[in-house]
Design a protein around this motif. Structure first.
Motif, short mmCIF file in Angstrom:
data_model
loop_
_atom_site.label_atom_id
_atom_site.label_comp_id
_atom_site.label_asym_id
_atom_site.label_seq_id
_atom_site.Cartn_x
_atom_site.Cartn_y
_atom_site.Cartn_z
N LEU A 1 0.83 -1.21 0.00
CA LEU A 1 0.00 0.00 0.00
C LEU A 1 0.87 1.26 0.00
N VAL A 2 1.95 1.24 0.78
CA VAL A 2 2.86 2.38 0.84
C VAL A 2 3.52 2.60 -0.51
N ARG A 3 4.00 1.52 -1.11
CA ARG A 3 4.66 1.64 -2.43
C ARG A 3 3.71 2.17 -3.50
N ALA A 4 2.43 1.79 -3.39
CA ALA A 4 1.43 2.26 -4.35
C ALA A 4 1.01 3.71 -4.07
N GLY A 5 1.43 4.22 -2.93
CA GLY A 5 1.09 5.60 -2.59
C GLY A 5 -0.35 5.80 -2.16
N VAL A 6 -1.00 4.74 -1.69
CA VAL A 6 -2.41 4.86 -1.35
C VAL A 6 -2.69 4.81 0.15
N LEU A 7 -1.70 4.49 0.95
CA LEU A 7 -1.94 4.34 2.38
C LEU A 7 -1.84 5.69 3.08
N LEU A 8 -2.94 6.13 3.70
CA LEU A 8 -2.96 7.35 4.49
C LEU A 8 -2.77 7.04 5.96
N ALA A 9 -3.43 6.01 6.46
CA ALA A 9 -3.32 5.60 7.85
C ALA A 9 -3.80 4.17 7.97
N ALA A 10 -3.20 3.43 8.87
CA ALA A 10 -3.64 2.07 9.13
C ALA A 10 -3.46 1.81 10.61
N GLU A 11 -4.54 1.53 11.30
CA GLU A 11 -4.49 1.28 12.74
C GLU A 11 -5.41 0.13 13.08
N GLY A 12 -4.97 -0.69 14.01
CA GLY A 12 -5.84 -1.71 14.56
C GLY A 12 -6.52 -1.13 15.79
N LEU A 13 -7.61 -1.75 16.20
CA LEU A 13 -8.32 -1.30 17.39
C LEU A 13 -8.11 -2.29 18.52
N SER A 14 -8.16 -1.79 19.74
CA SER A 14 -8.07 -2.66 20.90
C SER A 14 -9.28 -3.59 20.92
N ASP A 15 -9.24 -4.59 21.77
CA ASP A 15 -10.34 -5.54 21.89
C ASP A 15 -11.64 -4.82 22.24
N VAL A 16 -12.75 -5.30 21.71
CA VAL A 16 -14.04 -4.65 21.94
C VAL A 16 -14.39 -4.58 23.43
N SER A 17 -13.83 -5.46 24.23
CA SER A 17 -14.12 -5.43 25.67
C SER A 17 -13.57 -4.17 26.34
N GLU A 18 -12.63 -3.47 25.68
CA GLU A 18 -12.07 -2.24 26.23
C GLU A 18 -12.87 -1.00 25.83
N GLY A 19 -13.86 -1.17 24.96
CA GLY A 19 -14.61 -0.03 24.45
C GLY A 19 -15.88 0.24 25.24
N VAL A 20 -16.49 1.35 24.94
CA VAL A 20 -17.79 1.71 25.48
C VAL A 20 -18.67 2.20 24.35
N VAL A 21 -19.97 2.22 24.58
CA VAL A 21 -20.93 2.72 23.60
C VAL A 21 -21.70 3.86 24.23
N VAL A 22 -21.83 4.95 23.50
CA VAL A 22 -22.66 6.08 23.92
C VAL A 22 -23.93 6.01 23.09
N ASP A 23 -25.07 5.77 23.73
CA ASP A 23 -26.37 5.61 23.06
C ASP A 23 -27.17 6.90 23.24
N TYR A 24 -27.55 7.50 22.11
CA TYR A 24 -28.25 8.78 22.13
C TYR A 24 -29.76 8.64 22.12
N SER A 25 -30.28 7.43 22.37
CA SER A 25 -31.72 7.22 22.37
C SER A 25 -32.41 7.94 23.52
N GLN A 26 -31.66 8.29 24.54
CA GLN A 26 -32.22 8.96 25.71
C GLN A 26 -31.45 10.24 25.96
N GLU A 27 -32.02 11.08 26.82
CA GLU A 27 -31.34 12.30 27.23
C GLU A 27 -31.19 12.24 28.74
#
Length: 139
Positions: free
Chosen positions: A36-62
């Protein structure tokens, strides 16, 4: 135009990733990244931590409701992201609560992006990625 390629896996495939040889996986991914780098197309590449480390913000309520990740239904599709440099997941949650596109049907999943320093620094592909990032002012 910019596109994000989002890698997804079934629960079974994700569980099987733990059985892969980590160095072989880095070599395979590193070779692809180098293409991808050689082709000049890579802007950014990142992996994400395990989903167990994340949180969700739900806007269904106030006010919005924050729950431990990941989001549950597969019909909830990813449609964009902000990359923030903040001190903690709590600070990221506070920013997410202020998102302009909020309301019923909208959720923000927050996941930590591991740094290159968290990978084996003696790996050839990690060294190449570090050199590429340094050359592009990303380190």
């Amino acid at each position: 135009m910019k596109y994000m390629l989002i890698m997804r896996a079934t629960d079974e495939a994700y569980a099987n990733m733990g059985e892969l040889d980590f160095d072989k996986m880095l070599e395979t991914v590193g070779a692809f990244n180098e293409e991808l780098v050689r082709a000049g197309v890579l802007l950014a590449a990142e992996g994400l931590s395990d989903v167990s480390e994340g949180v969700v913000v739900d806007y269904s309520q106030e006010p919005p409701v924050v729950t431990d990740g990941p989001y549950g239904e597969t019909k909830e599709l990813f449609n964009g992201f902000y990359l923030l440099n903040v001190a903690s997941i709590q600070e990221a949650v506070e920013w997410a609560k202020r998102m302009p596109m909020a309301g019923p049907g909208f959720k923000t999943e927050i996941r930590r992006v591991p740094t290159i320093d968290e990978f084996p620094q003696d790996n050839e592909w990690i060294q190449k990625e570090r050199a590429w990032r340094e050359a592009n002012g990303q380190l």
